[in-house]
Design a protein around this motif. Structure first.
Motif, PDB file in Angstrom:
ATOM      1  N   GLY A   1       0.786  -1.232   0.000  1.00  0.00           N
ATOM      2  CA  GLY A   1       0.000   0.000   0.000  1.00  0.00           C
ATOM      3  C   GLY A   1       0.811   1.271   0.000  1.00  0.00           C
ATOM      4  O   GLY A   1       0.243   2.364  -0.049  1.00  0.00           O
ATOM      5  N   ARG A   2       2.150   1.167   0.063  1.00  0.00           N
ATOM      6  CA  ARG A   2       3.005   2.362   0.050  1.00  0.00           C
ATOM      7  C   ARG A   2       4.089   2.198  -0.994  1.00  0.00           C
ATOM      8  O   ARG A   2       4.626   1.105  -1.189  1.00  0.00           O
ATOM      9  CB  ARG A   2       3.672   2.591   1.406  1.00  0.00           C
ATOM     10  CG  ARG A   2       2.738   3.019   2.517  1.00  0.00           C
ATOM     11  CD  ARG A   2       3.576   3.512   3.700  1.00  0.00           C
ATOM     12  NE  ARG A   2       4.313   4.720   3.345  1.00  0.00           N
ATOM     13  CZ  ARG A   2       3.927   5.950   3.661  1.00  0.00           C
ATOM     14  NH1 ARG A   2       2.799   6.146   4.314  1.00  0.00           N
ATOM     15  NH2 ARG A   2       4.642   6.989   3.326  1.00  0.00           N
ATOM     16  N   LYS A   3       4.427   3.309  -1.659  1.00  0.00           N
ATOM     17  CA  LYS A   3       5.536   3.256  -2.604  1.00  0.00           C
ATOM     18  C   LYS A   3       6.865   3.235  -1.861  1.00  0.00           C
ATOM     19  O   LYS A   3       7.805   2.544  -2.264  1.00  0.00           O
ATOM     20  CB  LYS A   3       5.480   4.462  -3.549  1.00  0.00           C
ATOM     21  CG  LYS A   3       4.457   4.320  -4.667  1.00  0.00           C
ATOM     22  CD  LYS A   3       4.678   5.394  -5.723  1.00  0.00           C
ATOM     23  CE  LYS A   3       3.785   5.138  -6.929  1.00  0.00           C
ATOM     24  NZ  LYS A   3       4.001   6.126  -8.007  1.00  0.00           N
ATOM     25  N   HIS A   4       6.941   4.011  -0.784  1.00  0.00           N
ATOM     26  CA  HIS A   4       8.175   4.096   0.000  1.00  0.00           C
ATOM     27  C   HIS A   4       7.829   4.189   1.480  1.00  0.00           C
ATOM     28  O   HIS A   4       6.726   4.623   1.848  1.00  0.00           O
ATOM     29  CB  HIS A   4       9.015   5.307  -0.418  1.00  0.00           C
ATOM     30  CG  HIS A   4       9.412   5.303  -1.856  1.00  0.00           C
ATOM     31  ND1 HIS A   4      10.380   4.493  -2.361  1.00  0.00           N
ATOM     32  CD2 HIS A   4       8.916   6.010  -2.911  1.00  0.00           C
ATOM     33  CE1 HIS A   4      10.502   4.701  -3.655  1.00  0.00           C
ATOM     34  NE2 HIS A   4       9.619   5.609  -4.017  1.00  0.00           N
ATOM     35  N   GLU A   5       8.792   3.821   2.295  1.00  0.00           N
ATOM     36  CA  GLU A   5       8.613   3.998   3.730  1.00  0.00           C
ATOM     37  C   GLU A   5       8.530   5.494   4.044  1.00  0.00           C
ATOM     38  O   GLU A   5       9.146   6.331   3.376  1.00  0.00           O
ATOM     39  CB  GLU A   5       9.768   3.355   4.500  1.00  0.00           C
ATOM     40  CG  GLU A   5       9.813   1.832   4.394  1.00  0.00           C
ATOM     41  CD  GLU A   5      10.784   1.224   5.380  1.00  0.00           C
ATOM     42  OE1 GLU A   5      10.792   1.667   6.546  1.00  0.00           O
ATOM     43  OE2 GLU A   5      11.522   0.296   4.995  1.00  0.00           O
ATOM     44  N   GLU A   6       7.788   5.821   5.088  1.00  0.00           N
ATOM     45  CA  GLU A   6       7.572   7.224   5.450  1.00  0.00           C
ATOM     46  C   GLU A   6       8.887   7.947   5.713  1.00  0.00           C
ATOM     47  O   GLU A   6       9.069   9.102   5.315  1.00  0.00           O
ATOM     48  CB  GLU A   6       6.662   7.293   6.678  1.00  0.00           C
ATOM     49  CG  GLU A   6       6.304   8.712   7.084  1.00  0.00           C
ATOM     50  CD  GLU A   6       5.383   8.761   8.298  1.00  0.00           C
ATOM     51  OE1 GLU A   6       5.075   9.872   8.756  1.00  0.00           O
ATOM     52  OE2 GLU A   6       4.993   7.677   8.790  1.00  0.00           O
ATOM     53  N   SER A   7       9.813   7.278   6.370  1.00  0.00           N
ATOM     54  CA  SER A   7      11.104   7.906   6.694  1.00  0.00           C
ATOM     55  C   SER A   7      11.899   8.235   5.424  1.00  0.00           C
ATOM     56  O   SER A   7      12.572   9.268   5.362  1.00  0.00           O
ATOM     57  CB  SER A   7      11.921   6.985   7.597  1.00  0.00           C
ATOM     58  OG  SER A   7      12.087   5.714   6.993  1.00  0.00           O
ATOM     59  N   ILE A   8      11.813   7.377   4.412  1.00  0.00           N
ATOM     60  CA  ILE A   8      12.504   7.635   3.148  1.00  0.00           C
ATOM     61  C   ILE A   8      11.941   8.879   2.476  1.00  0.00           C
ATOM     62  O   ILE A   8      12.682   9.742   1.984  1.00  0.00           O
ATOM     63  CB  ILE A   8      12.380   6.417   2.207  1.00  0.00           C
ATOM     64  CG1 ILE A   8      13.148   5.216   2.774  1.00  0.00           C
ATOM     65  CG2 ILE A   8      12.903   6.771   0.813  1.00  0.00           C
ATOM     66  CD1 ILE A   8      14.641   5.399   2.859  1.00  0.00           C
ATOM     67  N   GLU A   9      10.622   9.001   2.463  1.00  0.00           N
ATOM     68  CA  GLU A   9       9.996  10.166   1.855  1.00  0.00           C
ATOM     69  C   GLU A   9      10.379  11.446   2.601  1.00  0.00           C
ATOM     70  O   GLU A   9      10.590  12.503   1.980  1.00  0.00           O
ATOM     71  CB  GLU A   9       8.478   9.986   1.846  1.00  0.00           C
ATOM     72  CG  GLU A   9       8.008   8.868   0.916  1.00  0.00           C
ATOM     73  CD  GLU A   9       6.502   8.721   0.901  1.00  0.00           C
ATOM     74  OE1 GLU A   9       5.829   9.374   1.741  1.00  0.00           O
ATOM     75  OE2 GLU A   9       5.990   7.948   0.058  1.00  0.00           O
ATOM     76  N   LYS A  10      10.478  11.368   3.925  1.00  0.00           N
ATOM     77  CA  LYS A  10      10.878  12.537   4.709  1.00  0.00           C
ATOM     78  C   LYS A  10      12.297  12.966   4.368  1.00  0.00           C
ATOM     79  O   LYS A  10      12.582  14.162   4.231  1.00  0.00           O
ATOM     80  CB  LYS A  10      10.766  12.235   6.204  1.00  0.00           C
ATOM     81  CG  LYS A  10       9.341  12.201   6.734  1.00  0.00           C
ATOM     82  CD  LYS A  10       9.354  11.954   8.247  1.00  0.00           C
ATOM     83  CE  LYS A  10       7.932  11.976   8.801  1.00  0.00           C
ATOM     84  NZ  LYS A  10       7.908  11.731  10.281  1.00  0.00           N
ATOM     85  N   ILE A  11      13.183  11.996   4.249  1.00  0.00           N
ATOM     86  CA  ILE A  11      14.582  12.329   3.932  1.00  0.00           C
ATOM     87  C   ILE A  11      14.682  12.965   2.555  1.00  0.00           C
ATOM     88  O   ILE A  11      15.328  14.006   2.389  1.00  0.00           O
ATOM     89  CB  ILE A  11      15.453  11.046   3.995  1.00  0.00           C
ATOM     90  CG1 ILE A  11      15.556  10.546   5.443  1.00  0.00           C
ATOM     91  CG2 ILE A  11      16.841  11.310   3.424  1.00  0.00           C
ATOM     92  CD1 ILE A  11      16.189   9.178   5.578  1.00  0.00           C
ATOM     93  N   LEU A  12      14.044  12.377   1.553  1.00  0.00           N
ATOM     94  CA  LEU A  12      14.122  12.916   0.191  1.00  0.00           C
ATOM     95  C   LEU A  12      13.462  14.274   0.101  1.00  0.00           C
ATOM     96  O   LEU A  12      13.951  15.178  -0.616  1.00  0.00           O
ATOM     97  CB  LEU A  12      13.451  11.937  -0.780  1.00  0.00           C
ATOM     98  CG  LEU A  12      14.131  10.572  -0.943  1.00  0.00           C
ATOM     99  CD1 LEU A  12      13.315   9.673  -1.865  1.00  0.00           C
ATOM    100  CD2 LEU A  12      15.552  10.712  -1.475  1.00  0.00           C
ATOM    101  N   SER A  13      12.359  14.478   0.797  1.00  0.00           N
ATOM    102  CA  SER A  13      11.664  15.764   0.771  1.00  0.00           C
ATOM    103  C   SER A  13      12.493  16.872   1.401  1.00  0.00           C
ATOM    104  O   SER A  13      12.369  18.048   1.037  1.00  0.00           O
ATOM    105  CB  SER A  13      10.323  15.660   1.500  1.00  0.00           C
ATOM    106  OG  SER A  13       9.462  14.728   0.863  1.00  0.00           O
ATOM    107  N   SER A  14      13.349  16.520   2.363  1.00  0.00           N
ATOM    108  CA  SER A  14      14.116  17.523   3.092  1.00  0.00           C
ATOM    109  C   SER A  14      15.388  17.966   2.374  1.00  0.00           C
ATOM    110  O   SER A  14      16.044  18.906   2.789  1.00  0.00           O
ATOM    111  CB  SER A  14      14.489  16.989   4.475  1.00  0.00           C
ATOM    112  OG  SER A  14      15.478  15.961   4.373  1.00  0.00           O
TER     113      SER A  14
END
Length: 366
Positions: A348-361
């Motif tokens: 149900g997710r493309k990426h783990e939440e922590s990965i998305e946070k790192i890339l977004s930052s």
């Protein structure tokens, strides 16, 4: 039948062949064992390295064979020193007193155990509790045979732990050589620069590199691994390693993990980078580190990152996982950044939440 036997010497090369067979028969038992071992070892080594180019395959196979051969003859030599003869006074024989004329050499016994323990320790065999338990139980069994003075079982037991340690050392040396080969195959052909000057602001959990004009916010329980502290295996990738962000302060490869690679020039598209990343995945697949590799559709993230991901089964860390490459576009600096992501596969997710946070930052100063 006799006439057929009489015809055999007329076969070209028959006499040379029979002479070689006689020479083989004249070999000692140890030499015959080593010959049989060599045949199986070389076959296994060539098969194990068949995924590499021919020259690399031959070189690695010979390295593994050389290390295992040295250990084989080292064990043979040391085992011959395990026992020593005792010269008994003549009076013993005259009065009919029987005493053993061969005894074990304590320092050689201690050396065997020390070598085995050191070999298991250096190769990581004791990093797993089951490894410690197995060795402990086995060692107790061997020492029990020593206490009850059963030399046959004791010597067999000693030989067992020596073979275990030698096998682990041979495999580890081959693994190290493989890591060096992989690094050499993907080593950047441009002049590398110093990318180890990172600053971390603990209060904001802000990671900065002034040379790259780059800043990244680390989520809680995530850690940065400076490139100067990484080994060759961790440095292998697309371009020059700039650092690794992982969920462990001691293991840079624990999921989820983001590897940052630097290339000192810009790319118009990521096709060349993607082709190189595919080669890395193929090498891991052929080496047996991963299985069931399946490519997913091309992906973009926040309209800044473009790349492709794969699902696979991680043999080294048994689980289904996801890996891929994100190419960071839309910035004005004269270099390229590649983010290689390894993470657990979450439905149900493309990426783990922590990965998305790192890339977004991730921010690059213009």
């Amino acid at each position: 039948m006799i006439w057929f036997i009489n015809l055999l010497p007329r076969i070209p090369g028959w006499e040379k062949g029979t002479a070689r067979v006689r020479k083989l028969q004249e070999l000692s038992l140890t030499q015959k064992l080593f010959l049989v071992y060599s045949v199986f070892a070389l076959f296994f080594l060539f098969y194990h390295e068949a995924h590499l180019p021919l020259l690399w395959m031959i070189g690695l196979a010979l390295i593994g064979y050389l290390v295992s051969g040295i250990l084989f003859w080292g064990i043979v030599f040391a085992f011959r020193k395990l026992e020593t003869k005792i010269v008994l006074p003549a009076i013993f024989a005259e009065v009919g007193i029987e005493r053993p004329t061969i005894k074990l050499v304590p320092w050689v016994e201690a050396g065997f155990f020390a070598f085995s323990i050191l070999g298991c320790l250096l190769t990581g065999f004791f990093e797993n509790r089951s490894g410690i338990l197995f060795f402990s139980v086995y060692a107790v069994g061997v020492l029990s045979a020593r206490l009850i003075d059963n030399k046959a079982y004791y010597k067999i037991g000693l030989l067992g732990i020596l073979v275990l340690a030698s096998g682990l050392i041979s495999f580890k040396s081959l693994q190290r050589a493989e890591i060096f080969v992989a690094y050499s195959m993907f080593k950047p052909d441009f002049e590398q620069k110093d990318l180890s000057k990172w600053n971390f602001v603990e209060a904001e959990r802000l990671l900065q590199n002034e040379d790259l004009k780059l800043s990244i916010h680390l989520p809680e329980d995530f850690y940065f691994h400076n490139p100067q502290n990484l080994n060759l295996e961790d440095k292998t990738g697309i371009g020059q390693i700039a650092g690794i962000i992982s969920s462990s302060d001691s293991d840079p490869n624990r999921y989820p993990v983001v590897r940052i690679f630097f290339v000192p020039f810009r790319f118009d598209d990521d096709s060349e980078l993607l082709s190189q990343f595919k080669k890395i995945l193929d090498l891991q697949l052929q080496r047996g580190d991963i299985q069931e590799l399946n490519e997913l559709e091309r992906e973009s993230f926040e309209d800044r990152y473009y790349g492709t991901f794969w699902t696979f089964y991680d043999v080294l860390r048994p689980r289904y996982a996801k890996t891929g490459m994100f190419f960071l576009a839309k910035h004005k600096q004269p270099y390229s950044l590649v983010f290689i992501v390894d993470e657990s596969l979450i439905k149900g997710r493309k990426h783990e939440e922590s990965i998305e946070k790192i890339l977004s930052s991730v921010k690059i100063e213009e």
